[in-house]
Design a protein around this motif. Structure first.
Motif, PDB file in Angstrom:
ATOM      1  N   MET A 116      57.213  -2.627  16.262  1.00  0.00           N
ATOM      2  CA  MET A 116      58.468  -2.594  17.030  1.00  0.00           C
ATOM      3  C   MET A 116      59.522  -3.436  16.311  1.00  0.00           C
ATOM      4  N   LYS A 117      60.704  -2.863  16.184  1.00  0.00           N
ATOM      5  CA  LYS A 117      61.817  -3.518  15.486  1.00  0.00           C
ATOM      6  C   LYS A 117      62.970  -3.641  16.480  1.00  0.00           C
ATOM      7  N   VAL A 118      63.415  -4.874  16.742  1.00  0.00           N
ATOM      8  CA  VAL A 118      64.368  -5.128  17.831  1.00  0.00           C
ATOM      9  C   VAL A 118      65.678  -5.713  17.315  1.00  0.00           C
ATOM     10  N   LEU A 119      66.788  -5.179  17.813  1.00  0.00           N
ATOM     11  CA  LEU A 119      68.107  -5.750  17.541  1.00  0.00           C
ATOM     12  C   LEU A 119      68.637  -6.354  18.834  1.00  0.00           C
ATOM     13  N   VAL A 120      69.002  -7.640  18.786  1.00  0.00           N
ATOM     14  CA  VAL A 120      69.529  -8.350  19.954  1.00  0.00           C
ATOM     15  C   VAL A 120      70.995  -8.669  19.734  1.00  0.00           C
ATOM     16  N   THR A 121      71.879  -8.117  20.571  1.00  0.00           N
ATOM     17  CA  THR A 121      73.294  -8.471  20.478  1.00  0.00           C
ATOM     18  C   THR A 121      73.554  -9.715  21.330  1.00  0.00           C
ATOM     19  N   GLY A 122      74.639 -10.410  21.023  1.00  0.00           N
ATOM     20  CA  GLY A 122      74.960 -11.623  21.783  1.00  0.00           C
ATOM     21  C   GLY A 122      73.931 -12.713  21.563  1.00  0.00           C
ATOM     22  N   ALA A 123      73.405 -12.807  20.328  1.00  0.00           N
ATOM     23  CA  ALA A 123      72.312 -13.740  20.035  1.00  0.00           C
ATOM     24  C   ALA A 123      72.742 -15.200  20.102  1.00  0.00           C
ATOM     25  N   ASP A 124      74.050 -15.456  20.112  1.00  0.00           N
ATOM     26  CA  ASP A 124      74.512 -16.839  20.224  1.00  0.00           C
ATOM     27  C   ASP A 124      74.820 -17.217  21.673  1.00  0.00           C
ATOM     28  N   GLY A 125      74.648 -16.281  22.603  1.00  0.00           N
ATOM     29  CA  GLY A 125      74.810 -16.577  24.018  1.00  0.00           C
ATOM     30  C   GLY A 125      73.515 -17.154  24.569  1.00  0.00           C
ATOM     31  N   GLN A 126      73.558 -17.692  25.788  1.00  0.00           N
ATOM     32  CA  GLN A 126      72.371 -18.398  26.268  1.00  0.00           C
ATOM     33  C   GLN A 126      71.154 -17.491  26.474  1.00  0.00           C
ATOM     34  N   LEU A 127      71.357 -16.264  26.954  1.00  0.00           N
ATOM     35  CA  LEU A 127      70.209 -15.370  27.133  1.00  0.00           C
ATOM     36  C   LEU A 127      69.771 -14.763  25.804  1.00  0.00           C
ATOM     37  N   GLY A 128      70.726 -14.259  25.025  1.00  0.00           N
ATOM     38  CA  GLY A 128      70.394 -13.667  23.728  1.00  0.00           C
ATOM     39  C   GLY A 128      69.642 -14.636  22.828  1.00  0.00           C
ATOM     40  N   TYR A 129      70.047 -15.897  22.877  1.00  0.00           N
ATOM     41  CA  TYR A 129      69.408 -16.947  22.084  1.00  0.00           C
ATOM     42  C   TYR A 129      67.925 -17.070  22.447  1.00  0.00           C
ATOM     43  N   ASP A 130      67.637 -17.051  23.750  1.00  0.00           N
ATOM     44  CA  ASP A 130      66.246 -17.192  24.191  1.00  0.00           C
ATOM     45  C   ASP A 130      65.426 -15.922  23.966  1.00  0.00           C
ATOM     46  N   VAL A 131      66.075 -14.756  23.987  1.00  0.00           N
ATOM     47  CA  VAL A 131      65.358 -13.511  23.669  1.00  0.00           C
ATOM     48  C   VAL A 131      64.924 -13.541  22.203  1.00  0.00           C
ATOM     49  N   VAL A 132      65.841 -13.950  21.327  1.00  0.00           N
ATOM     50  CA  VAL A 132      65.517 -14.066  19.898  1.00  0.00           C
ATOM     51  C   VAL A 132      64.387 -15.072  19.687  1.00  0.00           C
ATOM     52  N   LYS A 133      64.470 -16.190  20.389  1.00  0.00           N
ATOM     53  CA  LYS A 133      63.441 -17.233  20.294  1.00  0.00           C
ATOM     54  C   LYS A 133      62.070 -16.686  20.697  1.00  0.00           C
ATOM     55  N   LYS A 134      62.025 -15.912  21.782  1.00  0.00           N
ATOM     56  CA  LYS A 134      60.772 -15.344  22.272  1.00  0.00           C
ATOM     57  C   LYS A 134      60.218 -14.303  21.284  1.00  0.00           C
ATOM     58  N   LEU A 135      61.068 -13.470  20.725  1.00  0.00           N
ATOM     59  CA  LEU A 135      60.630 -12.477  19.730  1.00  0.00           C
ATOM     60  C   LEU A 135      60.035 -13.169  18.504  1.00  0.00           C
ATOM     61  N   LYS A 136      60.667 -14.289  18.112  1.00  0.00           N
ATOM     62  CA  LYS A 136      60.189 -15.071  16.970  1.00  0.00           C
ATOM     63  C   LYS A 136      58.798 -15.635  17.263  1.00  0.00           C
ATOM     64  N   GLU A 137      58.633 -16.183  18.473  1.00  0.00           N
ATOM     65  CA  GLU A 137      57.342 -16.760  18.878  1.00  0.00           C
ATOM     66  C   GLU A 137      56.223 -15.728  18.812  1.00  0.00           C
ATOM     67  N   LEU A 138      56.552 -14.479  19.159  1.00  0.00           N
ATOM     68  CA  LEU A 138      55.557 -13.416  19.223  1.00  0.00           C
ATOM     69  C   LEU A 138      55.434 -12.633  17.916  1.00  0.00           C
ATOM     70  N   ASN A 139      56.149 -13.096  16.889  1.00  0.00           N
ATOM     71  CA  ASN A 139      56.127 -12.440  15.568  1.00  0.00           C
ATOM     72  C   ASN A 139      56.510 -10.964  15.639  1.00  0.00           C
ATOM     73  N   ILE A 140      57.488 -10.651  16.486  1.00  0.00           N
ATOM     74  CA  ILE A 140      58.004  -9.283  16.582  1.00  0.00           C
ATOM     75  C   ILE A 140      59.211  -9.162  15.651  1.00  0.00           C
TER      76      ILE A 140
END
Length: 283
Positions: free
Chosen positions: A1-25
């Motif tokens: 799975m390959k994911v693009l997250v918009t608004g990655a510098d916003g508070q929710l986008g930031y945590d979505v990116v963080k979670k994807l990183k933790e799960l090696n996605i």
């Protein structure tokens, strides 16, 4: 799975990116520096070049009061930008998860709003977010619409951080006591979002931490959790004028969510967890 997250510098986008990183996605987090969401060519070119399997669309114009003034920009970001992202998703055959808001509802009554209730926004921000929902539904079959409310997290500005800052400066704070909703911790919501996009359980959902409170009750809990001796004084929303109207009832029913996904913990547990893991905000 390959994911693009918009608004990655916003508070929710930031945590979505963080979670994807933790799960090696495999993922990429993008913001204004990467492409201009209001520019159709830039937006589509970037997305089509990256070829994601999923777009998590957190980017939005979120200044509720300023939206009443900057209507054209708000519309371009929240409606047209969403449309461009959805059109790119359609071309790629990708899933799209769109973050929406409790502000699509008018706040009448005292019952929690269900996902099937008819939206009726009372401010321009809410109107554009609802129109964004409609663009996603019109263009895609593989979509998730996630309405949330009263979001707080470690990255970016929010009510919790504002209260903690004010609590360092004042002994007493007045807070609106006649608007009700569900505080939502971005760490909890991000985890749910990542679980959601792994599935094909498409549709609209209300996703907040469990439980309801007023802003006044929320403020009292924040100071209690952080051991700050601050008196919170309840006031009527009519005493606190803002450019945009706010719904008095922002309660969202999580029935559709809890039938298909693990529900988020009670907001009281969430705020204690947030304070415990982010002590720098109360020093």
């Amino acid at each position: 799975m390959k994911v693009l997250v918009t608004g990655a510098d916003g508070q929710l986008g930031y945590d979505v990116v963080k979670k994807l990183k933790e799960l090696n996605i495999e993922h990429i987090g993008v913001d204004k520096e990467d492409f201009d969401l209001t520019n159709e060519n830039e937006t589509k070119e970037f997305i089509l070049d990256y070829k994601p399997d999923v777009i998590v669309h957190c980017a939005a114009y979120t200044d509720v009061d300023q939206a009443e003034v900057e209507r054209e920009l708000c519309y371009k970001v929240n409606v047209e930008g969403t449309k461009y992202a959805a059109e790119a998703a359609k071309e790629l055959g990708a899933k799209m998860l769109y973050i929406s808001t409790d502000y699509v509802f008018d706040g009448q009554g005292e019952e929690p709003f269900k996902v099937t209730d008819q939206p009726n926004p009372i401010n321009y921000y809410g109107e554009t977010k609802y129109q964004g929902e409609q663009e996603v539904q019109k263009l895609l079959d593989k979509y998730f619409i996630v309405r949330t409310s009263w979001v707080f997290g470690a990255h970016g500005d929010n009510f919790v951080k504002t209260m903690l800052e004010l609590g360092k400066e004042r002994d007493e704070i007045s807070v609106v006591a006649d608007q009700y909703g569900s505080p939502t911790y971005t760490g909890d919501l991000a985890k749910l979002i990542v679980e959601m996009i792994k599935t094909d359980k498409y549709g609209a959902y209300h996703a907040t931490n469990e439980g309801f409170c007023s802003w006044y009750e929320f403020a009292k809990l924040i100071f209690e959790a952080s051991n700050m001796d601050v008196k919170v004084k309840p006031i009527n929303s009519q005493m606190f004028e803002t450019e945009a109207k706010r719904p008095k009832n922002s309660r969202l029913s999580k029935f559709s969510l809890n039938n298909k996904f693990e529900h988020l913990v009670n907001f009281k547990k969430a705020i204690y967890k947030f304070i415990k893991t982010n002590k720098e905000f109360i020093i």
